[in-house]
Design a protein around this motif. Structure first.
Motif, PDB file in Angstrom:
ATOM      1  N   THR A  69       0.839  -1.203   0.000  1.00 35.97           N
ATOM      2  CA  THR A  69       0.000   0.000   0.000  1.00 35.97           C
ATOM      3  C   THR A  69       0.867   1.244   0.000  1.00 35.97           C
ATOM      4  O   THR A  69       0.595   2.200  -0.731  1.00 35.97           O
ATOM      5  CB  THR A  69      -0.932   0.026   1.232  1.00 35.97           C
ATOM      6  N   SER A  70       1.942   1.232   0.791  1.00 37.97           N
ATOM      7  CA  SER A  70       2.730   2.457   0.862  1.00 37.97           C
ATOM      8  C   SER A  70       3.506   2.745  -0.418  1.00 37.97           C
ATOM      9  O   SER A  70       3.957   3.855  -0.618  1.00 37.97           O
ATOM     10  CB  SER A  70       3.649   2.474   2.084  1.00 37.97           C
ATOM     11  N   GLU A 129       8.180  -0.872 -14.011  1.00 35.17           N
ATOM     12  CA  GLU A 129       7.818   0.139 -13.012  1.00 35.17           C
ATOM     13  C   GLU A 129       7.331  -0.530 -11.726  1.00 35.17           C
ATOM     14  O   GLU A 129       7.738  -0.175 -10.621  1.00 35.17           O
ATOM     15  CB  GLU A 129       6.738   1.040 -13.602  1.00 35.17           C
ATOM     16  N   GLN A 130       6.489  -1.543 -11.912  1.00 30.81           N
ATOM     17  CA  GLN A 130       5.991  -2.276 -10.738  1.00 30.81           C
ATOM     18  C   GLN A 130       7.129  -3.006 -10.033  1.00 30.81           C
ATOM     19  O   GLN A 130       7.184  -3.040  -8.802  1.00 30.81           O
ATOM     20  CB  GLN A 130       4.923  -3.284 -11.175  1.00 30.81           C
ATOM     21  N   ASP A 151      -3.415  -1.954  -4.886  1.00 27.70           N
ATOM     22  CA  ASP A 151      -4.608  -2.075  -5.716  1.00 27.70           C
ATOM     23  C   ASP A 151      -4.334  -2.851  -6.998  1.00 27.70           C
ATOM     24  O   ASP A 151      -5.159  -3.623  -7.463  1.00 27.70           O
ATOM     25  CB  ASP A 151      -5.153  -0.681  -6.064  1.00 27.70           C
ATOM     26  N   ASP A 152      -3.132  -2.656  -7.548  1.00 25.43           N
ATOM     27  CA  ASP A 152      -2.798  -3.366  -8.780  1.00 25.43           C
ATOM     28  C   ASP A 152      -2.529  -4.843  -8.543  1.00 25.43           C
ATOM     29  O   ASP A 152      -2.826  -5.680  -9.376  1.00 25.43           O
ATOM     30  CB  ASP A 152      -1.527  -2.757  -9.415  1.00 25.43           C
ATOM     31  N   ASP A 207      -4.643  -9.050  -6.181  1.00 26.09           N
ATOM     32  CA  ASP A 207      -5.125 -10.342  -6.670  1.00 26.09           C
ATOM     33  C   ASP A 207      -4.016 -11.163  -7.315  1.00 26.09           C
ATOM     34  O   ASP A 207      -4.263 -12.258  -7.799  1.00 26.09           O
ATOM     35  CB  ASP A 207      -6.241 -10.122  -7.699  1.00 26.09           C
ATOM     36  N   ARG A 208      -2.834 -10.599  -7.374  1.00 24.18           N
ATOM     37  CA  ARG A 208      -1.750 -11.300  -8.080  1.00 24.18           C
ATOM     38  C   ARG A 208      -0.532 -11.498  -7.180  1.00 24.18           C
ATOM     39  O   ARG A 208       0.605 -11.467  -7.640  1.00 24.18           O
ATOM     40  CB  ARG A 208      -1.347 -10.507  -9.326  1.00 24.18           C
ATOM     41  N   LEU A 209      -0.784 -11.695  -5.902  1.00 28.45           N
ATOM     42  CA  LEU A 209       0.349 -11.787  -4.972  1.00 28.45           C
ATOM     43  C   LEU A 209       1.197 -13.026  -5.204  1.00 28.45           C
ATOM     44  O   LEU A 209       2.358 -13.087  -4.832  1.00 28.45           O
ATOM     45  CB  LEU A 209      -0.166 -11.789  -3.528  1.00 28.45           C
TER      46      LEU A 209
END
Lengths: 261, 272
Positions: A139-140, A161-162, A145-146, A149-151
């Motif tokens: 979150t920080s 970038e991610q 949010d992105d 669901d894909r942890l």
């Protein structure tokens, strides 16, 4: 070295720091004070010792062998070459982000937890705790949010970038005081660069950032203070605006104006 | 780098692995039938007891090769870890061993086989004296009584000489395939060298190390096929003697070779 704002705490302080790779002297008598809780940038031409200086502060330079360091480095008020300093603890307090995003080839979830796991005994973190830690860290850095669901997705399959944001996120569970960044945006496109810069600005109050950059526009945008280095020497250290608009030394002026003149 | 899709690669992997297992299956079944229908040189039907003893000596050979090369591979892997992860690249021991490895891996396995035969026949006495200084434990099960300790030692030494360098080389390559950024990422989070090894490097390099081990073992079996083939050339009175052994060893070598090629799966290897 002219610091215009004097009453301030310093996270990092060096005294006559010199460093040799074999016979080559990469740092010459560097005296620097990095202020707490803000972004400081390191600029200078290639090979001027920016990255070397950065790598001194968490002692990763030593890994390359054949490195001699002289002088004093105090990080968070402690000389990091004292015999009682433990490297894991130092690196826990001083995080580092690299030029190319280097997430570990495991899932996003495990990436965030990796740092914590190596510093705590096996199975001492419960599932609920770890879920919470991962959520907080992601979150920080605005990834939750992105990625919520894909942890379980392999971190190396994310966008660059991610990945870079994840590399910042995985430092956070260790609660570092200082984050060193070695050209963190050079592998990213304009959008990614902006996202990482915004993230740094948000986090700047909590953490001290020291960022090496080749992009002077970036140094100007994000940093409060700026350090110019040239051939292993620290030439000038000032507030960013002052350094760019009113450089004191000829070399700084040359370098700054080369791009803007 | 590789134009194949993961799906096509999975298909290829399954096909190759089934071919490997089919080869092994055919050879074992064929060998059993050949043994059952075997005739002694005099033309008489061979008794079951002789058949069983022939079979057991065959599998004893297999077992010796397997156990010796397994030990050599484990030593090789340990050696490669020490060289690659603990010694700096400029260390003279490391450079010496690496150049030795480069020389030894360049020699075809047949040369080792001939070397072994040379030791068997020319220096048997010297070897025997040397062995008397280091006797094997009496009850070691791997050595069938009909094989002399001299032969066992000569075999073992040859296998070690052949298998270890190859294992060292492949393991070092596997360790190098774990890119520096991955190691650095773990180091700057405060991991110790041991943690970086056990939690990142070994899991990532594991299949490559395994594949390297399999390939070395395959080479050991290929050489054993030649060696046992030549050695038992004159003793064909035993059912399934020379040709049986040769085919059995060669098929195991082929199996391991095909199997090791399917282990490295380009799409899951995370060297980048």
């Amino acid at each position: 070295m002219n610091l215009q704002t004097t009453p301030m705490n310093h996270s990092i302080e060096t005294e006559n720091l010199s460093l040799w790779y074999g016979d080559f002297q990469a740092l010459i008598d560097v005296n620097v004070k990095i202020p707490d809780g803000q972004i400081t940038s390191l600029i200078g031409p290639s090979g001027c010792g920016k990255t070397t200086l950065l790598r001194c502060f968490n002692r990763v330079n030593e890994r390359y062998g054949n490195v001699t360091t002289k002088g004093k480095i105090e990080v968070l008020g402690k000389n990091i070459y004292d015999p009682d300093v433990s490297l894991p603890e130092l690196r826990k307090a001083v995080g580092m982000v690299f030029q190319r995003p280097n997430p570990l080839p495991i899932s996003v979830y495990e990436n965030v937890l990796f740092g914590l796991q190596i510093h705590s005994p096996m199975r001492s973190i419960t599932r609920t705790e770890s879920d919470q830690i991962v959520e907080e860290a992601l979150t920080s850095v605005f990834l939750w949010d992105d990625l919520k669901d894909r942890l379980k997705v392999r971190a190396t399959s994310l966008q660059l970038e991610q990945q870079q944001k994840l590399c910042i996120a995985r430092l956070l569970p260790l609660k570092p005081k200082i984050i060193l960044m070695d050209e963190p945006c050079s592998a990213l496109d304009a959008k990614g660069t902006r996202a990482v810069e915004e993230l740094m600005e948000v986090l700047a109050g909590t953490y001290t950032f020291l960022i090496v950059t080749h992009n002077m526009a970036q140094a100007r945008r994000v940093s409060k203070e700026c350090i110019f280095m040239f051939l292993g020497e620290l030439i000038e250290h000032k507030e960013t605006q002052a350094l760019f608009e009113d450089p004191e030394h000829e070399k700084t002026a040359d370098y700054v104006q080369m791009r803007y003149g | 780098m590789n134009s194949m899709t993961p799906r096509a690669e999975r298909k290829q992997k399954i096909v190759l692995q089934s071919i490997a297992f089919i080869i092994l299956g055919i050879v074992f079944v064929g060998l059993w039938h050949a043994l059952k229908s075997a005739r002694a040189p005099s033309g008489q039907v061979v008794s079951e007891a002789i058949l069983l003893s022939a079979l057991s000596s065959l599998f004893n050979n297999l077992y010796i090769v397997l156990s010796i090369s397994l030990v050599a591979i484990l030593f090789g892997i340990a050696c490669a870890f020490y060289l690659e992860e603990w010694l700096p690249a400029t260390n003279w021991i490391r450079r010496l061993i690496e150049s030795l490895v480069a020389i030894l891996t360049g020699i075809p396995s047949l040369a080792y086989g001939i070397l072994a035969i040379l030791i068997f026949f020319s220096y048997a006495d010297t070897l025997k004296k040397a062995i008397e200084a280091f006797p094997l434990p009496e009850n070691i099960g791997a050595i069938p009584s009909q094989i002399e300790t001299t032969v066992f030692y000569a075999e073992a030494l040859t296998f070690v000489l052949m298998v270890m360098p190859l294992t060292i080389k492949t393991t070092q390559e596997a360790l190098r395939s774990v890119a520096t950024p991955i190691r650095e990422a773990a180091y700057v989070l405060g991991a110790s060298q041991w943690q970086v090894l056990t939690r990142q490097v070994v899991p990532i390099a594991f299949t490559r190390i395994l594949a390297g081990g399999c390939r070395s073992m395959s080479r050991a079996f290929a050489m054993a096929a030649l060696l046992v083939g030549i050695y038992t050339w004159h003793y064909t009175t035993e059912p399934g003697g020379m040709s049986g052994r040769f085919i059995l060893f060669l098929s195991v070598a082929l199996f391991l070779s095909i199997f090791s090629s399917t282990l490295i799966w380009r799409h899951t290897s995370d060297s980048a």
